[in-house]
Design a protein around this motif. Structure first.
Motif, short mmCIF file in Angstrom:
data_model
loop_
_atom_site.label_atom_id
_atom_site.label_comp_id
_atom_site.label_asym_id
_atom_site.label_seq_id
_atom_site.Cartn_x
_atom_site.Cartn_y
_atom_site.Cartn_z
N HIS A 78 1.32 -1.30 -0.22
CA HIS A 78 -0.50 -0.47 0.13
C HIS A 78 1.02 1.40 -0.09
O HIS A 78 0.41 2.17 -1.14
CB HIS A 78 -0.87 0.20 1.99
CG HIS A 78 -2.47 0.69 1.32
ND1 HIS A 78 -1.87 1.54 2.41
CD2 HIS A 78 -3.27 1.58 0.75
CE1 HIS A 78 -2.63 3.01 1.83
NE2 HIS A 78 -3.14 3.13 1.30
N GLY A 79 2.21 1.23 0.49
CA GLY A 79 2.44 2.13 1.36
C GLY A 79 3.47 2.43 -0.70
O GLY A 79 3.46 3.75 -0.49
N ALA A 80 4.03 1.44 -1.18
CA ALA A 80 5.05 2.01 -2.24
C ALA A 80 4.14 2.50 -3.44
O ALA A 80 4.11 3.02 -3.81
CB ALA A 80 5.38 0.74 -2.07
N ALA A 81 2.99 1.59 -3.89
CA ALA A 81 2.54 2.09 -4.75
C ALA A 81 1.71 3.48 -3.98
O ALA A 81 1.50 4.03 -5.56
CB ALA A 81 1.05 0.93 -4.21
N LEU A 119 -5.85 -3.78 2.15
CA LEU A 119 -5.33 -2.87 0.61
C LEU A 119 -6.34 -2.41 1.19
O LEU A 119 -6.25 -0.11 1.13
CB LEU A 119 -5.06 -3.61 -0.49
CG LEU A 119 -3.86 -4.24 -1.15
CD1 LEU A 119 -3.32 -4.07 -2.19
CD2 LEU A 119 -2.31 -3.11 -0.98
N ASP A 120 -7.70 -2.31 0.92
CA ASP A 120 -8.73 -1.58 0.64
C ASP A 120 -9.18 -1.29 2.47
O ASP A 120 -9.62 0.23 2.08
CB ASP A 120 -9.91 -2.04 0.07
CG ASP A 120 -9.73 -2.47 -1.37
OD1 ASP A 120 -8.66 -1.73 -1.52
OD2 ASP A 120 -10.72 -2.78 -1.68
N ALA A 121 -8.66 -1.44 3.17
CA ALA A 121 -8.79 -0.91 4.77
C ALA A 121 -8.18 -0.01 5.27
O ALA A 121 -8.32 0.65 6.47
CB ALA A 121 -9.21 -2.80 5.54
N MET A 122 -7.16 -0.63 4.63
CA MET A 122 -5.46 0.55 5.03
C MET A 122 -5.84 2.04 5.34
O MET A 122 -6.39 2.59 4.63
CB MET A 122 -4.01 0.26 4.54
CG MET A 122 -3.30 -0.09 4.92
SD MET A 122 -2.80 -1.25 5.40
CE MET A 122 -2.51 -2.34 5.63
#
Length: 293
Positions: A78-81, A119-122
């Motif tokens: 998530h952070g990288a994207a 990912l979607d809840a991050m």
């Protein structure tokens, strides 16, 4: 998602130093290629690899094809994207797949769905990019294609025939993005071409997942033994003169693909496929002429 009709898929950069990679991708961009696909297999980490390629170019889109979900927790993906989407607006595509060795008791579909849920809840203190993260799922079977349709921007397929492309389009519907990788070889001699193709396909004919995939494509045990039948090899690797190869590649578009990622095989590790990429640019890209063939 506009990646152009054709792009380049390559493992070559796993074997090259950074300076040579920069030179190669800058030439690719200069030739008119709009999209480059890179796997995560031999040690080059998906997001550092993508960052190097994006930093070396000004317009080229880079797709992780694929970033393995079992190589890192969802929070790091998530952070990288987010960072790549912020730094290079509209130029990075997050391709996700399970990859790697099978995990006993773990179903790929369930693992992917759970990863997407994370990912979607991050929640993150990282700034949200102005251009959203775009993602594709590596998909072959109907259920994974449905997940790609419902939970991503679309699907990417690997080592399939044109019949599968038509089936995938039917499952995805008219709106989801469909990218198809296909291997090519510029070799007109059938004996040599099929020998090189069989060398490339050998690893895929020794893993249960790929064998199951090929059987679902309609290939028999006779097609899949002894390095693969001529029918199987010719369907999975398009070989011949440039006109023949290009005609066959266009078949994926006719079957419903939005984009075809072309993988040139028969290149020795440490050498470059640039001569073939130049030839393909002349043959496939808008505004190009066959003068350099």
């Amino acid at each position: 998602m506009d990646l152009g009709t054709f792009g380049i898929y390559t493992f070559d950069f796993e074997h090259q130093p950074a300076a040579r990679i920069r030179d190669s991708v800058q030439e690719l961009e200069g030739l008119g290629w709009r999209t480059l696909w890179v796997p995560e297999l031999l040690g080059r980490v998906a997001f550092t690899h993508a960052g190097l390629l994006l930093a070396a170019t000004g317009r080229l889109s880079v797709v992780n094809g694929i970033a393995r979900i079992w190589s890192r927790e969802a929070r790091w993906t998530h952070g990288a994207a987010l960072l790549l989407a912020d730094a290079y607006p509209g130029r990075h595509v997050l391709g996700l797949g399970f990859g790697g060795q099978p995990r006993p008791g773990v179903k790929p579909l369930a693992a992917m769905a759970a990863y997407l849920d994370e990912l979607d809840a991050m929640e993150t203190p990282n700034p949200r990019p102005a251009h959203p993260v775009r993602r594709l799922l590596a998909a072959y079977g109907p259920k994974m294609l449905e997940l790609a349709r419902d939970r991503a921007d679309g699907a990417q397929t690997y080592h399939v025939n044109t019949d599968h492309t038509a089936q995938a389009r039917e499952i995805l519907g008219p709106d989801a993005f469909l990218a198809v990788e296909h291997a090519v070889l510029f070799e007109a001699d059938p004996v040599r071409a099929r020998a090189l193709a069989r060398e490339h396909l050998h690893g895929y004919l020794t893993t249960p997942y790929n064998l199951a995939k090929f059987r679902r494509l309609g290939y028999t045990d006779d097609d899949l033994c002894g390095g693969g039948s001529d029918r199987f090899v010719d369907d999975l690797v398009f070989w011949g003169d440039p006109d023949t190869v290009v005609r066959k590649l266009r078949g994926h578009g006719e079957a419903g693909a939005d984009h075809v990622a072309v993988q040139v095989i028969g290149v020795e590790p440490g050498t470059s496929a640039l001569p073939a990429w130049r030839l393909l640019a002349d043959a496939l890209l808008p505004g190009k002429t066959p003068a350099n063939r």
